[in-house]
Motif scaffolding. Structure first.
Motif, PDB file in Angstrom:
ATOM      1  N   LYS A 104      36.219  67.426  65.519  1.00 14.41           N
ATOM      2  CA  LYS A 104      37.321  67.080  64.616  1.00 14.41           C
ATOM      3  C   LYS A 104      37.533  65.574  64.531  1.00 14.41           C
ATOM      4  O   LYS A 104      38.313  65.107  63.695  1.00 14.41           O
ATOM      5  CB  LYS A 104      38.608  67.759  65.090  1.00 14.41           C
ATOM      6  CG  LYS A 104      38.612  69.242  64.793  1.00 14.41           C
ATOM      7  CD  LYS A 104      39.961  69.858  65.098  1.00 14.41           C
ATOM      8  CE  LYS A 104      39.927  71.356  64.799  1.00 14.41           C
ATOM      9  NZ  LYS A 104      40.912  72.072  65.591  1.00 14.41           N
ATOM     10  N   ASP A 107      35.219  61.931  61.555  1.00 16.53           N
ATOM     11  CA  ASP A 107      35.450  60.860  60.587  1.00 16.53           C
ATOM     12  C   ASP A 107      35.713  59.523  61.284  1.00 16.53           C
ATOM     13  O   ASP A 107      35.516  58.457  60.697  1.00 16.53           O
ATOM     14  CB  ASP A 107      36.622  61.209  59.667  1.00 16.53           C
ATOM     15  CG  ASP A 107      36.270  62.376  58.757  1.00 16.53           C
ATOM     16  OD1 ASP A 107      35.122  62.415  58.275  1.00 16.53           O
ATOM     17  OD2 ASP A 107      37.122  63.249  58.550  1.00 16.53           O
ATOM     18  N   ILE A 108      36.179  59.581  62.506  1.00 16.33           N
ATOM     19  CA  ILE A 108      36.353  58.354  63.284  1.00 16.33           C
ATOM     20  C   ILE A 108      35.021  57.921  63.889  1.00 16.33           C
ATOM     21  O   ILE A 108      34.680  56.738  63.885  1.00 16.33           O
ATOM     22  CB  ILE A 108      37.420  58.570  64.384  1.00 16.33           C
ATOM     23  CG1 ILE A 108      38.807  58.570  63.733  1.00 16.33           C
ATOM     24  CG2 ILE A 108      37.328  57.501  65.477  1.00 16.33           C
ATOM     25  CD1 ILE A 108      39.941  58.877  64.672  1.00 16.33           C
ATOM     26  N   ARG A 420      40.917  54.581  73.002  1.00 16.47           N
ATOM     27  CA  ARG A 420      40.956  53.131  73.174  1.00 16.47           C
ATOM     28  C   ARG A 420      39.603  52.576  73.612  1.00 16.47           C
ATOM     29  O   ARG A 420      39.280  51.436  73.293  1.00 16.47           O
ATOM     30  CB  ARG A 420      42.025  52.769  74.213  1.00 16.47           C
ATOM     31  CG  ARG A 420      41.942  51.355  74.738  1.00 16.47           C
ATOM     32  CD  ARG A 420      43.180  50.938  75.496  1.00 16.47           C
ATOM     33  NE  ARG A 420      43.490  51.765  76.655  1.00 16.47           N
ATOM     34  CZ  ARG A 420      42.889  51.642  77.845  1.00 16.47           C
ATOM     35  NH1 ARG A 420      41.952  50.743  78.036  1.00 16.47           N
ATOM     36  NH2 ARG A 420      43.237  52.421  78.846  1.00 16.47           N
ATOM     37  N   PHE A 424      36.832  53.497  70.120  1.00 17.49           N
ATOM     38  CA  PHE A 424      36.982  52.153  69.555  1.00 17.49           C
ATOM     39  C   PHE A 424      35.625  51.468  69.466  1.00 17.49           C
ATOM     40  O   PHE A 424      35.278  50.892  68.424  1.00 17.49           O
ATOM     41  CB  PHE A 424      37.945  51.322  70.405  1.00 17.49           C
ATOM     42  CG  PHE A 424      38.230  49.963  69.824  1.00 17.49           C
ATOM     43  CD1 PHE A 424      39.342  49.747  69.023  1.00 17.49           C
ATOM     44  CD2 PHE A 424      37.379  48.885  70.068  1.00 17.49           C
ATOM     45  CE1 PHE A 424      39.593  48.500  68.473  1.00 17.49           C
ATOM     46  CE2 PHE A 424      37.624  47.631  69.520  1.00 17.49           C
ATOM     47  CZ  PHE A 424      38.739  47.442  68.723  1.00 17.49           C
ATOM     48  N   GLN A 427      33.489  53.184  66.717  1.00 22.93           N
ATOM     49  CA  GLN A 427      33.942  52.984  65.347  1.00 22.93           C
ATOM     50  C   GLN A 427      33.981  51.511  64.947  1.00 22.93           C
ATOM     51  O   GLN A 427      33.488  51.134  63.884  1.00 22.93           O
ATOM     52  CB  GLN A 427      35.341  53.590  65.165  1.00 22.93           C
ATOM     53  CG  GLN A 427      35.771  53.569  63.708  1.00 22.93           C
ATOM     54  CD  GLN A 427      37.258  53.803  63.519  1.00 22.93           C
ATOM     55  OE1 GLN A 427      38.073  53.428  64.352  1.00 22.93           O
ATOM     56  NE2 GLN A 427      37.613  54.407  62.406  1.00 22.93           N
TER      57      GLN A 427
ATOM     58  N   ASP B  93      46.217  46.319  72.160  1.00 26.52           N
ATOM     59  CA  ASP B  93      45.570  45.798  73.369  1.00 26.52           C
ATOM     60  C   ASP B  93      45.034  44.387  73.139  1.00 26.52           C
ATOM     61  O   ASP B  93      45.144  43.523  73.994  1.00 26.52           O
ATOM     62  CB  ASP B  93      44.419  46.704  73.790  1.00 26.52           C
ATOM     63  CG  ASP B  93      44.912  48.075  74.193  1.00 26.52           C
ATOM     64  OD1 ASP B  93      45.270  48.245  75.356  1.00 26.52           O
ATOM     65  OD2 ASP B  93      44.972  48.967  73.323  1.00 26.52           O
ATOM     66  N   PRO B 195      36.822  51.424  57.929  1.00 27.26           N
ATOM     67  CA  PRO B 195      36.733  52.593  58.805  1.00 27.26           C
ATOM     68  C   PRO B 195      38.103  53.258  58.863  1.00 27.26           C
ATOM     69  O   PRO B 195      39.118  52.610  58.585  1.00 27.26           O
ATOM     70  CB  PRO B 195      36.351  51.992  60.157  1.00 27.26           C
ATOM     71  CG  PRO B 195      36.736  50.561  60.088  1.00 27.26           C
ATOM     72  CD  PRO B 195      36.684  50.157  58.644  1.00 27.26           C
ATOM     73  N   ILE B 196      38.113  54.533  59.194  1.00 32.01           N
ATOM     74  CA  ILE B 196      39.375  55.276  59.184  1.00 32.01           C
ATOM     75  C   ILE B 196      40.307  54.722  60.257  1.00 32.01           C
ATOM     76  O   ILE B 196      39.941  54.630  61.419  1.00 32.01           O
ATOM     77  CB  ILE B 196      39.081  56.759  59.429  1.00 32.01           C
ATOM     78  CG1 ILE B 196      38.432  57.306  58.169  1.00 32.01           C
ATOM     79  CG2 ILE B 196      40.334  57.525  59.774  1.00 32.01           C
ATOM     80  CD1 ILE B 196      37.569  58.469  58.454  1.00 32.01           C
ATOM     81  N   LEU B 199      43.461  59.390  61.746  1.00 27.44           N
ATOM     82  CA  LEU B 199      43.176  60.611  60.990  1.00 27.44           C
ATOM     83  C   LEU B 199      44.350  60.982  60.093  1.00 27.44           C
ATOM     84  O   LEU B 199      44.161  61.498  58.997  1.00 27.44           O
ATOM     85  CB  LEU B 199      42.830  61.748  61.946  1.00 27.44           C
ATOM     86  CG  LEU B 199      41.437  61.603  62.588  1.00 27.44           C
ATOM     87  CD1 LEU B 199      41.207  62.686  63.622  1.00 27.44           C
ATOM     88  CD2 LEU B 199      40.330  61.637  61.545  1.00 27.44           C
ATOM     89  N   TYR B 202      44.235  58.844  57.053  1.00 26.58           N
ATOM     90  CA  TYR B 202      43.079  59.258  56.263  1.00 26.58           C
ATOM     91  C   TYR B 202      43.442  60.470  55.394  1.00 26.58           C
ATOM     92  O   TYR B 202      43.099  60.541  54.211  1.00 26.58           O
ATOM     93  CB  TYR B 202      41.933  59.599  57.218  1.00 26.58           C
ATOM     94  CG  TYR B 202      40.637  59.993  56.576  1.00 26.58           C
ATOM     95  CD1 TYR B 202      40.024  59.173  55.631  1.00 26.58           C
ATOM     96  CD2 TYR B 202      39.995  61.175  56.940  1.00 26.58           C
ATOM     97  CE1 TYR B 202      38.819  59.534  55.055  1.00 26.58           C
ATOM     98  CE2 TYR B 202      38.786  61.537  56.381  1.00 26.58           C
ATOM     99  CZ  TYR B 202      38.199  60.718  55.433  1.00 26.58           C
ATOM    100  OH  TYR B 202      37.003  61.079  54.875  1.00 26.58           O
TER     101      TYR B 202
END
Lengths: 506, 213
Positions: A104, A107-108, A420, A424, A427, B93, B195-196, B199, B202
């Motif tokens: 799920k 998309d990230i 994080r 991260f 992506q 961060d 980029p997304i 979610l 999005y």
């Protein structure tokens, strides 16, 4: 600051990369819990054999524990913990990424096209609740431990099911385990390489509480202002410990006993398009001002043959020099040459390009872009984005001109906060590059390159040299996701609580 | 409603501050403006389009019409307004660890400001005082701050190159062209959709786009 970890409470796969301890063979198993009561009994039976992080009897060590011939570790998906009937008050304390699971999050993660979940191994169409790993010194020990696990599954009386659906070497798509192994050279010697020929797993992060830190921290901890290296905070990799933000990880479920000394694991099966990679490298090296190996090194950040960091050996001539020094030094010196470096002498990426895999996944101090004392600490943008990397190659390359064989990497990342840290990096730094001032240019090796609109990267050269940078164009998708999920790796204490059905966040 | 438009994230934060201490903040702002080196951390964080801190006095809120009731405020307020790439969750961060003392200085004397480290109280303080964006228009949704800077640099360099090198011999032209590529080697990043960011945003974007046909 020094800190002692309770190594008998932490699962061994968190602290040890088993491959580095000569465990050359592995099997990864996935199970479904059909019945909470029987499922918990199964977890209890397995827990008795779970390998902890305690130091093994080695020369020079206090001989307390013998190194086993096979290791066993266990972890759970969110739905798995639900099936084992953890209380809702505990379940709701888990982070959103873990609750959702990897599919799920596609998309990230950029798991699209050939990497999309509908193209994953059949096993991922099942409800995966439990992950188990067996790492072994040899095939006999591997099979022996595997048979033991199968016996426990049978003894569960239908409480758990060992799921099938892994692809194999001979076209199978219904295997009950994922096999993995180090690769061997022509003489049968084991190598630290993967199927593209790169040396893998050199610079794993070092954190507070690990042993022998002084020798290992160079280039692997966090870069300090004076150029020294310090271990990262334990809480970046283990729940229940203070992290780099001077607090306990926010991703900890309740109660503390459930969370402490546990962590999160990302499991990804990454198929390597070996034929495409070889053609791509041949094609691109025709126009590259340097050898094919030099180009490969620029893409990865390390040379393929011995892992030499390209920032220390930026071209063919300097590589020859580096090799001589490498040959001449001892074991500790070799380790140091492989890991102890930063990009302070390479602000512009002329040696190690901004897009190189190594620089993208761990930019060290380079996101200060040479601005003196720009940030509080050189690793300000990096220290919260580190991951422990585990895993082994799987399959073999029977035809190096083809993509469709069974070959790739079982990649596992361990971190306290998947969103994080792992997500991260995947992506923002692999599939995007704004932090590197390279717009949408994806990292070459792992990026989810689009066949319809293939991307490019720029291999920088010395500024003011009058030379043009080199453009690597038409980058195909070299690595495809074949499955995976997010897992919680509990401590031994937490495993016992789960097995006994005694988790109580009250 | 979304704080995101294209690659940009809009952040409005308004925090109470004791009116009799605001002069110290104004002094910090002034010093930072006069001594740009104090802002080098902020400037090196290239994901920031811009950031602005403003003190609004107790009696300084707009009063547009005599029929508008006057508020009786106990505090002055500090408005922080910024656009940056990514989201607060993704990049908190980076901000916190890059410029913790700068953040602490700017928010000094703000009521119940917790300091930037540890991170969670700071993250929550900003989120609590953030005014979410009701309407946000972005003319160049694919452009991050770095893309804008690179585009400006490339445009200027190309105009100069044309003026300087267009009539040169092929050999000299090629040499100039290589030099041009060298000068611009950090500005050739592709510009494609973001980029997304999350979610949920999005999903919002997908639903919004469905209403546009």
């Amino acid at each position: 600051m020094t800190k002692d970890l309770d190594l008998t409470d932490i699962q061994g796969n968190i602290i040890k990369a088993y491959g580095a301890y000569n465990y050359q063979k592995a099997r990864y198993l996935f199970l479904r819990v059909n019945n909470g009561d029987k499922g918990r009994k199964f977890v209890g039976a397995i827990t008795a054999k779970v390998t902890t992080a305690i130091s093994w009897n080695k020369s020079g060590n206090d001989p307390t524990v013998e190194k086993p011939t096979a290791t066993t570790n266990i972890a759970f998906t969110y739905v798995g913990l639900k099936a084992l009937e953890l209380p809702t008050a505990s379940l709701r304390g888990f982070p959103e990424d873990f609750m959702m699971g990897m599919a799920k999050r596609k998309d990230i993660l950029g798991d699209d096209g050939p990497s999309a979940p509908e193209n994953w191994d059949n096993i991922w169409k099942e409800r995966v609740h439990i992950w188990m790993s067996i790492n072994a010194l040899n095939t006999e020990a591997l099979i022996e431990r595997y048979n033991w696990v199968v016996q426990q599954v049978e003894a569960s009386g239908g409480g758990v099911t060992l799921l099938t659906g892994h692809r194999g070497d001979n076209g199978e798509d219904d295997l009950p385990y994922q096999e993995a192994s180090v690769l061997y050279d022509e003489s049968g010697e084991s190598t630290p390489k993967e199927h593209f020929g790169f040396t893998d797993g050199i610079g794993d992060p070092v954190f507070e509480g690990q042993t022998n830190i002084a020798a290992r921290v160079l280039g692997r901890g966090k870069l300090m202002r004076d150029g020294s290296w310090a271990p990262l905070a334990t809480g970046e990799f283990l729940l229940g410990h203070v992290d780099e933000a001077m607090e306990y990880p926010k991703t900890s479920p309740s109660p503390t006993l459930l969370a402490r000394n546990g962590t999160y694991m990302v499991y990804r099966k990454l198929h390597e398009n070996v034929g495409t990679f070889n053609r791509f490298l041949d094609e691109q090296s025709k126009s590259f001002p340097g050898s094919k190996e030099m180009l490969a090194a620029k893409l990865a950040g390390r040379w393929r043959d011995n892992g030499a960091p390209v920032v220390k050996a930026p071209d063919d001539a300097s590589k020859a020099e580096w090799d001589k020094a490498f040959e001449a030094t001892d074991f500790a010196g070799k380790k140091r040459m492989l890991t102890d470096f930063n990009y302070n002498d390479d602000i512009h990426g002329a040696k190690c390009p901004y897009s190189a895999h190594l620089r993208r996944i761990n930019p060290r101090g380079s996101l200060e872009y040479g601005v003196t004392d720009a940030y509080e600490t050189p690793g300000a943008l990096v220290n919260r984005r580190r991951i422990l990397r585990r895993g082994l190659p799987y399959g073999s390359v029977k035809d190096a001109t083809r993509d469709d064989g069974n070959h790739g990497i079982i990649f596992m990342a361990l971190n306290a906060d998947i969103q994080r840290q792992f997500e991260f990096v995947q992506q923002q730094w692999i599939n995007y590059a704004n932090d590197f001032k390279e717009g949408n240019d994806k990292e070459v090796l792992l990026g989810n390159h689009d066949a319809q609109h293939p991307g490019k990267v720029v291999l920088q050269v010395e500024p003011g040299s009058g030379k043009p940078p080199h453009f690597v164009n038409n980058i195909p998708r070299l690595v495809e996701t074949r499955g995976g999920d997010y897992f919680f790796v509990p401590s031994i204490t937490a495993l016992k609580l789960i097995a006994a059905g005694m988790v109580d966040p009250t | 409603m979304s704080n995101i438009a294209g690659k940009a994230y809009a952040m409005n934060v308004i925090t109470p501050i004791r009116w009799y201490t605001t002069w110290t903040n104004k002094l910090f702002f002034k010093a930072a403006t006069l001594l740009p080196s104090t802002l080098k951390g902020l400037q090196t964080l290239s994901l920031i389009h811009y950031a602005r801190w403003v003190i609004i006095p107790r009696n300084g809120f707009p009063h547009l019409d005599s029929s508008q009731p006057k508020e009786d405020l106990h505090y002055a307020y500090m408005l922080f307004f910024s656009n940056f790439n990514g989201s607060w969750d993704q990049y908190v961060d980076s901000f916190t660890f890059a410029i913790p003392s700068g953040l602490d200085l700017f928010w000094k004397w703000n009521v119940r400001y917790p300091k930037s480290v540890p991170l969670t109280p700071f993250h929550n303080y900003i989120r609590h005082n953030q005014i979410d964006t009701a309407h946000y228009y972005n003319a160049y949704p694919m452009a991050a701050s770095n893309d804008v800077k690179s585009a400006q640099k490339i445009k200027k360099a190309l105009i100069n190159f044309n003026a300087k090198s267009s009539d040169k011999s092929p050999e000299d032209f090629l040499q100039d062209y290589y030099q041009l590529l060298n000068d611009l080697q950090h500005h050739f990043g592709d510009m494609k959709p973001t980029p997304i960011v999350s979610l949920s945003s999005y999903e919002v974007k997908k639903r919004y786009e469905q209403t546009q046909f």
